[in-house]
Motif scaffolding. Structure first.
Motif, PDB file in Angstrom:
ATOM      1  N   ILE A 188       0.837  -1.205   0.000  1.00 19.06           N
ATOM      2  CA  ILE A 188       0.000   0.000   0.000  1.00 19.06           C
ATOM      3  C   ILE A 188       0.870   1.252   0.000  1.00 19.06           C
ATOM      4  O   ILE A 188       0.582   2.235  -0.698  1.00 19.06           O
ATOM      5  CB  ILE A 188      -0.950  -0.011   1.214  1.00 19.06           C
ATOM      6  CG1 ILE A 188      -1.908  -1.196   1.125  1.00 19.06           C
ATOM      7  CG2 ILE A 188      -1.744   1.292   1.294  1.00 19.06           C
ATOM      8  CD1 ILE A 188      -2.747  -1.428   2.370  1.00 19.06           C
ATOM      9  N   LYS A 212      -5.933   1.798   7.595  1.00 19.59           N
ATOM     10  CA  LYS A 212      -5.786   1.253   6.252  1.00 19.59           C
ATOM     11  C   LYS A 212      -4.349   0.885   5.896  1.00 19.59           C
ATOM     12  O   LYS A 212      -4.018   0.720   4.716  1.00 19.59           O
ATOM     13  CB  LYS A 212      -6.329   2.258   5.223  1.00 19.59           C
ATOM     14  CG  LYS A 212      -7.822   2.518   5.369  1.00 19.59           C
ATOM     15  CD  LYS A 212      -8.313   3.560   4.381  1.00 19.59           C
ATOM     16  CE  LYS A 212      -9.814   3.797   4.543  1.00 19.59           C
ATOM     17  NZ  LYS A 212     -10.319   4.846   3.617  1.00 19.59           N
ATOM     18  N   PRO A 257      -2.440  -2.023   7.233  1.00 21.21           N
ATOM     19  CA  PRO A 257      -2.152  -3.238   8.004  1.00 21.21           C
ATOM     20  C   PRO A 257      -0.716  -3.716   7.857  1.00 21.21           C
ATOM     21  O   PRO A 257      -0.191  -4.393   8.741  1.00 21.21           O
ATOM     22  CB  PRO A 257      -3.143  -4.258   7.437  1.00 21.21           C
ATOM     23  CG  PRO A 257      -3.486  -3.742   6.067  1.00 21.21           C
ATOM     24  CD  PRO A 257      -3.473  -2.251   6.206  1.00 21.21           C
ATOM     25  N   GLU A 258      -0.050  -3.364   6.744  1.00 23.50           N
ATOM     26  CA  GLU A 258       1.344  -3.757   6.561  1.00 23.50           C
ATOM     27  C   GLU A 258       2.247  -3.174   7.655  1.00 23.50           C
ATOM     28  O   GLU A 258       3.306  -3.720   7.958  1.00 23.50           O
ATOM     29  CB  GLU A 258       1.837  -3.320   5.181  1.00 23.50           C
ATOM     30  CG  GLU A 258       1.697  -1.830   4.925  1.00 23.50           C
ATOM     31  CD  GLU A 258       1.615  -1.494   3.434  1.00 23.50           C
ATOM     32  OE1 GLU A 258       2.315  -0.576   3.025  1.00 23.50           O
ATOM     33  OE2 GLU A 258       0.862  -2.169   2.707  1.00 23.50           O
ATOM     34  N   GLN A 311      -4.913  -8.568  -4.544  1.00 18.17           N
ATOM     35  CA  GLN A 311      -4.448  -9.084  -3.253  1.00 18.17           C
ATOM     36  C   GLN A 311      -5.528  -9.015  -2.178  1.00 18.17           C
ATOM     37  O   GLN A 311      -5.267  -9.274  -1.005  1.00 18.17           O
ATOM     38  CB  GLN A 311      -3.230  -8.290  -2.796  1.00 18.17           C
ATOM     39  CG  GLN A 311      -2.036  -8.373  -3.727  1.00 18.17           C
ATOM     40  CD  GLN A 311      -0.903  -7.455  -3.301  1.00 18.17           C
ATOM     41  OE1 GLN A 311      -0.455  -7.483  -2.160  1.00 18.17           O
ATOM     42  NE2 GLN A 311      -0.428  -6.619  -4.226  1.00 18.17           N
ATOM     43  N   GLY A 312      -6.729  -8.655  -2.588  1.00 15.96           N
ATOM     44  CA  GLY A 312      -7.828  -8.550  -1.632  1.00 15.96           C
ATOM     45  C   GLY A 312      -7.863  -7.235  -0.893  1.00 15.96           C
ATOM     46  O   GLY A 312      -8.539  -7.113   0.135  1.00 15.96           O
ATOM     47  N   ILE A 313      -7.146  -6.242  -1.397  1.00 18.13           N
ATOM     48  CA  ILE A 313      -7.103  -4.906  -0.802  1.00 18.13           C
ATOM     49  C   ILE A 313      -7.854  -3.957  -1.721  1.00 18.13           C
ATOM     50  O   ILE A 313      -7.799  -4.101  -2.949  1.00 18.13           O
ATOM     51  CB  ILE A 313      -5.638  -4.429  -0.642  1.00 18.13           C
ATOM     52  CG1 ILE A 313      -4.854  -5.406   0.238  1.00 18.13           C
ATOM     53  CG2 ILE A 313      -5.566  -3.017  -0.062  1.00 18.13           C
ATOM     54  CD1 ILE A 313      -3.354  -5.173   0.224  1.00 18.13           C
ATOM     55  N   ASP A 314      -8.557  -2.994  -1.150  1.00 18.79           N
ATOM     56  CA  ASP A 314      -9.297  -2.031  -1.970  1.00 18.79           C
ATOM     57  C   ASP A 314      -8.330  -1.025  -2.585  1.00 18.79           C
ATOM     58  O   ASP A 314      -8.256   0.142  -2.193  1.00 18.79           O
ATOM     59  CB  ASP A 314     -10.345  -1.304  -1.120  1.00 18.79           C
ATOM     60  CG  ASP A 314     -11.152  -0.293  -1.933  1.00 18.79           C
ATOM     61  OD1 ASP A 314     -11.125  -0.372  -3.188  1.00 18.79           O
ATOM     62  OD2 ASP A 314     -11.799   0.574  -1.316  1.00 18.79           O
ATOM     63  N   GLY A 315      -7.559  -1.499  -3.565  1.00 14.64           N
ATOM     64  CA  GLY A 315      -6.569  -0.645  -4.200  1.00 14.64           C
ATOM     65  C   GLY A 315      -7.169   0.531  -4.932  1.00 14.64           C
ATOM     66  O   GLY A 315      -6.650   1.648  -4.873  1.00 14.64           O
ATOM     67  N   LEU A 335      -8.068   3.134  -2.361  1.00 14.68           N
ATOM     68  CA  LEU A 335      -6.876   3.746  -1.771  1.00 14.68           C
ATOM     69  C   LEU A 335      -6.219   4.723  -2.738  1.00 14.68           C
ATOM     70  O   LEU A 335      -5.792   5.816  -2.343  1.00 14.68           O
ATOM     71  CB  LEU A 335      -5.883   2.660  -1.360  1.00 14.68           C
ATOM     72  CG  LEU A 335      -6.276   1.826  -0.142  1.00 14.68           C
ATOM     73  CD1 LEU A 335      -5.410   0.579  -0.035  1.00 14.68           C
ATOM     74  CD2 LEU A 335      -6.165   2.665   1.133  1.00 14.68           C
ATOM     75  N   LEU A 352      -3.285  -4.217  -6.076  1.00 15.84           N
ATOM     76  CA  LEU A 352      -3.773  -4.309  -4.700  1.00 15.84           C
ATOM     77  C   LEU A 352      -5.147  -4.985  -4.662  1.00 15.84           C
ATOM     78  O   LEU A 352      -5.433  -5.791  -3.770  1.00 15.84           O
ATOM     79  CB  LEU A 352      -3.846  -2.924  -4.066  1.00 15.84           C
ATOM     80  CG  LEU A 352      -2.499  -2.227  -3.815  1.00 15.84           C
ATOM     81  CD1 LEU A 352      -2.723  -0.792  -3.343  1.00 15.84           C
ATOM     82  CD2 LEU A 352      -1.662  -2.991  -2.797  1.00 15.84           C
ATOM     83  N   ASN A 353      -5.986  -4.666  -5.631  1.00 11.66           N
ATOM     84  CA  ASN A 353      -7.301  -5.320  -5.710  1.00 11.66           C
ATOM     85  C   ASN A 353      -7.140  -6.840  -5.780  1.00 11.66           C
ATOM     86  O   ASN A 353      -7.874  -7.592  -5.131  1.00 11.66           O
ATOM     87  CB  ASN A 353      -8.069  -4.846  -6.945  1.00 11.66           C
ATOM     88  CG  ASN A 353      -8.548  -3.408  -6.831  1.00 11.66           C
ATOM     89  OD1 ASN A 353      -8.641  -2.859  -5.737  1.00 11.66           O
ATOM     90  ND2 ASN A 353      -8.850  -2.790  -7.963  1.00 11.66           N
TER      91      ASN A 353
END
Length: 378
Positions: free
Chosen positions: A140, A168, A170-171, A356-360, A363, A353-354
């Motif tokens: 991210i 937002k 988590p990393e 990877q299950g992240i709302d890229g 973001l 990112l999308n």
């Protein structure tokens, strides 16, 4: 005789009744007064001045424990940032009244970046300062390392603090408690012998990059991207292993690129992102008052750092010029060609990112909005 005894008995009975009547009436009056007096202290215990000690007692008491912490820093001792990291340790000592003692190990002296990351996350190290490109996975945060999203590290800081406060990142939060972010000054190209005057000149060159986004950018420009740790770049430049690199002027001068590079290209590309984080178990073991003190002093340090960082960029460029480095300003056509070649990178990152299950997508949109609203962007 009998009449006399009866009379005496009646007199005695009358006296007993009189005494009983007197006792029954006096007791309530006598007990009422102490009850009223007892009520007064109860009312005096209610004021706020009595409540304050209870609130203070709720906070963890100073039991005399001194928390010794090893702090691994990627900064070079004796540089402006290395000195500032030393000052941070002093600030922490003062803010915690000596209850947190930090020992600084500069220039990754405790190990390679990947090893330091493992040490932090697994409890072998209390505090770590690294760049996101050096160890760990920060997909991210690659947003702020995407070319031409922003023009100043202040905006990068805005993005990072906003995303952190919104939960937002988590990393970071899955692996540490973030004490502060340290955006680098704006990163630029520098080359040794070959002067780049148009986008076509990138062809065949080997350029060092320190993040996935910059590797993508270099390859989009037609050059070959080479990943080399910061401490090895100078040797690689001097031996011709690479033809140049992307870094911030502050980092360039810290590692004496000016001694081997002949050209610096005054086109801000992106910012790097460093951080100071504390091991989660260590953080959770601290009393609440020390956590609060560390957060407050770290935000104060961030403001000091940003002011010094912004000044350091021009100072570092001046240092390179004084060493004989030529500052090259590309013409509008070259600038536009470079921007066009990298234009899809931010949206591509969002799609990655999308996957990877992240709302890229969300973001990326939020980052763009922060930049659009930023007081620091012109």
């Amino acid at each position: 005789m009998k009449k006399t005894r009866i009379t005496a008995l009646l007199l005695a009975l009358a006296m007993i009744l009189a005494l009983t009547a007197c006792g029954g009436g006096a007791a309530p009056a006598e007990e009422a007064a102490p009850a009223d007096e007892a009520a007064a202290p109860a009312e005096e215990a209610a004021p706020a001045e009595e409540a304050a000690p209870a609130e203070e007692a709720a906070a963890p008491a100073d039991d005399g424990t001194v928390y010794e912490m090893k702090f691994s820093s990627s900064q070079v001792e004796g540089t402006w940032l290395g000195d500032l990291i030393d000052e941070y340790a002093v600030m922490v000592d003062e803010a915690t009244n000596g209850r947190v003692k930090i020992t600084i190990f500069h220039n990754n002296a405790l190990g390679a970046p990947a090893d330091l990351w493992t040490m932090l996350t697994q409890g072998g190290l209390e505090i770590l300062n690294l760049g996101i490109a050096q160890a760990g996975e920060f997909p991210i945060t690659d947003i702020v390392q995407t070319p031409f999203l922003l023009t100043t590290p202040d905006t990068a800081g805005e993005i990072m603090w906003t995303l952190l406060e919104e939960g937002k990142l988590p990393e970071f939060t899955d692996n540490m408690h973030v004490l502060t972010f340290l955006p680098t000054d704006m990163q630029m190209f520098a080359t040794t012998d070959k002067k780049i005057e148009s986008i076509d000149d990138f062809a065949g060159m080997k350029i060092r990059a320190n993040s996935g986004q910059l590797i993508t950018a270099i390859e989009a420009l037609g050059a070959s991207a080479v990943s080399i740790t910061t401490t090895e770049v100078f040797l690689s430049l001097s031996q011709g292993v690479i033809d140049g690199g992307i870094s911030s002027p502050s980092a360039m001068t810290a590692f004496t690129w000016q001694d081997v590079c002949h050209y610096l290209y005054a086109m801000p590309i992106c910012t790097g992102m460093n951080y100071i984080g504390v091991n989660l178990d260590v953080w959770n073991s601290l009393p609440a008052d020390l956590q609060e003190a560390l957060d407050e002093v770290s935000r104060e340090f961030y403001d000091i750092y940003m002011e010094r960082n912004n000044a350091a960029q021009q100072e570092s460029i001046d240092t390179m010029v004084a060493a004989g480095v030529e500052v090259v300003e590309w013409d509008d056509a070259t600038v536009q060609a470079i921007k066009d070649a990298t234009a899809s990178m931010l949206d591509d990152l969002g799609e990655s990112l999308n996957a990877q299950g992240i709302d890229g997508t969300g973001l990326v949109a939020e980052a763009r909005q922060i930049v659009a609203d930023s007081q620091y962007e012109q």
